[in-house]
Design a protein around this motif. Structure first.
Motif, PDB file in Angstrom:
ATOM      1  N   GLY A 131       0.768  -1.238   0.000  1.00 45.62           N
ATOM      2  CA  GLY A 131       0.000   0.000   0.000  1.00 45.62           C
ATOM      3  C   GLY A 131       0.795   1.281   0.000  1.00 45.62           C
ATOM      4  N   VAL A 132       2.133   1.200   0.039  1.00 45.06           N
ATOM      5  CA  VAL A 132       2.908   2.440   0.041  1.00 45.06           C
ATOM      6  C   VAL A 132       2.776   3.133  -1.314  1.00 45.06           C
ATOM      7  CG1 VAL A 132       4.557   1.640   1.783  1.00 45.06           C
ATOM      8  CG2 VAL A 132       5.067   1.288  -0.640  1.00 45.06           C
ATOM      9  N   PRO A 133       2.845   4.466  -1.337  1.00 36.20           N
ATOM     10  CA  PRO A 133       2.763   5.180  -2.615  1.00 36.20           C
ATOM     11  C   PRO A 133       3.870   4.746  -3.574  1.00 36.20           C
ATOM     12  CG  PRO A 133       2.466   6.695  -0.793  1.00 36.20           C
ATOM     13  CD  PRO A 133       2.915   5.391  -0.201  1.00 36.20           C
TER      14      PRO A 133
ATOM     15  N   ILE B 179      11.906  13.779  -3.487  1.00 29.91           N
ATOM     16  CA  ILE B 179      12.714  14.550  -2.555  1.00 29.91           C
ATOM     17  C   ILE B 179      13.141  15.825  -3.274  1.00 29.91           C
ATOM     18  CG2 ILE B 179      14.762  14.561  -1.092  1.00 29.91           C
ATOM     19  CD1 ILE B 179      14.527  11.451  -1.108  1.00 29.91           C
ATOM     20  N   LEU B 180      12.712  16.938  -2.717  1.00 33.80           N
ATOM     21  CA  LEU B 180      12.925  18.240  -3.339  1.00 33.80           C
ATOM     22  C   LEU B 180      13.961  19.048  -2.567  1.00 33.80           C
ATOM     23  CD1 LEU B 180       9.139  18.890  -3.821  1.00 33.80           C
ATOM     24  CD2 LEU B 180      10.769  18.330  -5.622  1.00 33.80           C
ATOM     25  N   PRO B 181      14.512  20.087  -3.198  1.00 33.92           N
ATOM     26  CA  PRO B 181      15.437  20.958  -2.477  1.00 33.92           C
ATOM     27  C   PRO B 181      14.820  21.465  -1.172  1.00 33.92           C
ATOM     28  CG  PRO B 181      15.471  21.479  -4.817  1.00 33.92           C
ATOM     29  CD  PRO B 181      14.341  20.502  -4.596  1.00 33.92           C
ATOM     30  N   GLU B 182      15.688  21.817  -0.256  1.00 31.86           N
ATOM     31  CA  GLU B 182      15.305  22.323   1.065  1.00 31.86           C
ATOM     32  C   GLU B 182      14.662  21.248   1.926  1.00 31.86           C
ATOM     33  OE1 GLU B 182      12.969  25.841   0.355  1.00 31.86           O
ATOM     34  OE2 GLU B 182      14.538  26.732  -0.870  1.00 31.86           O
ATOM     35  N   GLY B 183      14.908  19.977   1.590  1.00 34.93           N
ATOM     36  CA  GLY B 183      14.427  18.886   2.427  1.00 34.93           C
ATOM     37  C   GLY B 183      12.947  18.575   2.336  1.00 34.93           C
ATOM     38  N   ARG B 184      12.291  19.096   1.326  1.00 36.75           N
ATOM     39  CA  ARG B 184      10.857  18.805   1.165  1.00 36.75           C
ATOM     40  C   ARG B 184      10.695  17.417   0.556  1.00 36.75           C
ATOM     41  NH1 ARG B 184       8.010  23.148  -2.122  1.00 36.75           N
ATOM     42  NH2 ARG B 184       9.791  22.864  -3.462  1.00 36.75           N
ATOM     43  N   ILE B 185       9.801  16.645   1.144  1.00 40.44           N
ATOM     44  CA  ILE B 185       9.534  15.290   0.674  1.00 40.44           C
ATOM     45  C   ILE B 185       8.036  15.122   0.489  1.00 40.44           C
ATOM     46  CG2 ILE B 185       9.679  12.832   1.224  1.00 40.44           C
ATOM     47  CD1 ILE B 185      12.174  13.523   2.905  1.00 40.44           C
ATOM     48  N   VAL B 186       7.641  14.616  -0.678  1.00 41.84           N
ATOM     49  CA  VAL B 186       6.233  14.310  -0.941  1.00 41.84           C
ATOM     50  C   VAL B 186       6.150  12.911  -1.534  1.00 41.84           C
ATOM     51  CG1 VAL B 186       5.571  16.728  -1.263  1.00 41.84           C
ATOM     52  CG2 VAL B 186       6.210  15.359  -3.244  1.00 41.84           C
ATOM     53  N   PHE B 187       5.002  12.316  -1.389  1.00 46.02           N
ATOM     54  CA  PHE B 187       4.755  10.981  -1.924  1.00 46.02           C
ATOM     55  C   PHE B 187       3.745  11.076  -3.050  1.00 46.02           C
ATOM     56  CE2 PHE B 187       6.078  10.576   2.438  1.00 46.02           C
ATOM     57  CZ  PHE B 187       6.985   9.528   2.405  1.00 46.02           C
ATOM     58  N   ALA B 188       3.884  10.209  -4.042  1.00 46.95           N
ATOM     59  CA  ALA B 188       2.974  10.227  -5.183  1.00 46.95           C
ATOM     60  C   ALA B 188       2.459   8.822  -5.472  1.00 46.95           C
ATOM     61  CB  ALA B 188       3.680  10.783  -6.415  1.00 46.95           C
TER      62      ALA B 188
ATOM     63  N   LEU C 106       0.240   8.320   6.322  1.00 49.55           N
ATOM     64  CA  LEU C 106       1.294   9.272   5.976  1.00 49.55           C
ATOM     65  C   LEU C 106       0.840  10.717   6.173  1.00 49.55           C
ATOM     66  CD1 LEU C 106       2.737   7.495   2.821  1.00 49.55           C
ATOM     67  CD2 LEU C 106       3.908   7.817   5.011  1.00 49.55           C
ATOM     68  N   THR C 107      -0.385  11.040   5.759  1.00 48.56           N
ATOM     69  CA  THR C 107      -0.867  12.413   5.948  1.00 48.56           C
ATOM     70  C   THR C 107      -1.040  12.712   7.437  1.00 48.56           C
ATOM     71  OG1 THR C 107      -3.158  11.751   5.551  1.00 48.56           O
ATOM     72  CG2 THR C 107      -1.947  12.630   3.678  1.00 48.56           C
ATOM     73  N   GLY C 108      -1.419  11.711   8.208  1.00 50.24           N
ATOM     74  CA  GLY C 108      -1.531  11.885   9.653  1.00 50.24           C
ATOM     75  C   GLY C 108      -0.189  12.171  10.310  1.00 50.24           C
ATOM     76  N   LEU C 109       0.877  11.734   9.686  1.00 52.28           N
ATOM     77  CA  LEU C 109       2.229  12.003  10.170  1.00 52.28           C
ATOM     78  C   LEU C 109       2.778  13.322   9.636  1.00 52.28           C
ATOM     79  CD1 LEU C 109       3.699   8.399   9.806  1.00 52.28           C
ATOM     80  CD2 LEU C 109       3.239   9.621  11.949  1.00 52.28           C
ATOM     81  N   GLY C 110       1.942  14.054   8.901  1.00 52.00           N
ATOM     82  CA  GLY C 110       2.351  15.351   8.383  1.00 52.00           C
ATOM     83  C   GLY C 110       2.947  15.326   6.989  1.00 52.00           C
ATOM     84  N   CYS C 111       2.890  14.175   6.322  1.00 50.98           N
ATOM     85  CA  CYS C 111       3.423  14.056   4.962  1.00 50.98           C
ATOM     86  C   CYS C 111       2.352  14.431   3.944  1.00 50.98           C
ATOM     87  CB  CYS C 111       3.878  12.623   4.698  1.00 50.98           C
ATOM     88  SG  CYS C 111       5.164  12.050   5.815  1.00 50.98           S
ATOM     89  N   ARG C 112       2.802  14.778   2.764  1.00 55.32           N
ATOM     90  CA  ARG C 112       1.868  15.069   1.672  1.00 55.32           C
ATOM     91  C   ARG C 112       1.875  13.912   0.699  1.00 55.32           C
ATOM     92  NH1 ARG C 112       2.798  20.889  -0.445  1.00 55.32           N
ATOM     93  NH2 ARG C 112       0.869  20.455  -1.503  1.00 55.32           N
TER      94      ARG C 112
END
Length: 95
Positions: free
Chosen positions: A31-33, A38-47, A68-74
């Motif tokens: 079930g993981v995305p 991983i973007l500059p400035e340490g930004r991480i998003v899942f797709a 993941l969204t509950g943990l603050g991830c996008r």
């Protein structure tokens, strides 16, 4: 358009932003995305990538997205090139 084509386009667009887009395979955890971006400035998003028509998000995927969204991830659900463009535009505008 096939999922692989959308994933390839996503990878190209993330790299244009100076980031990396990795395929995520997590043995023992379904079930993981599909992608970790991983973007500059340490930004991480899942797709999560699905085909435009008929792509179904499984119950386990919905659960993992909520976790993941509950943990603050996008987590973005991408269903074609237009949704990738929308996500990238949104991420660029946040800078």
């Amino acid at each position: 358009m096939r999922e692989a084509e959308v994933e390839r386009f996503l990878k190209e667009e993330i790299e244009k932003m100076g980031g990396k887009c990795f395929k995520w395979v997590s043995p023992g955890q379904r079930g993981v995305p599909d992608r970790i971006c991983i973007l500059p400035e340490g930004r991480i998003v899942f797709a999560e990538v699905k085909v435009e028509k008929g792509g179904v998000v499984s119950g386990m995927q919905k659960y993992m997205h909520k976790l993941l969204t509950g943990l603050g991830c996008r987590v973005f659900l991408l269903t074609g090139k237009p949704s990738v463009v929308k996500m990238v535009t949104e991420l660029r505008n946040e800078r």
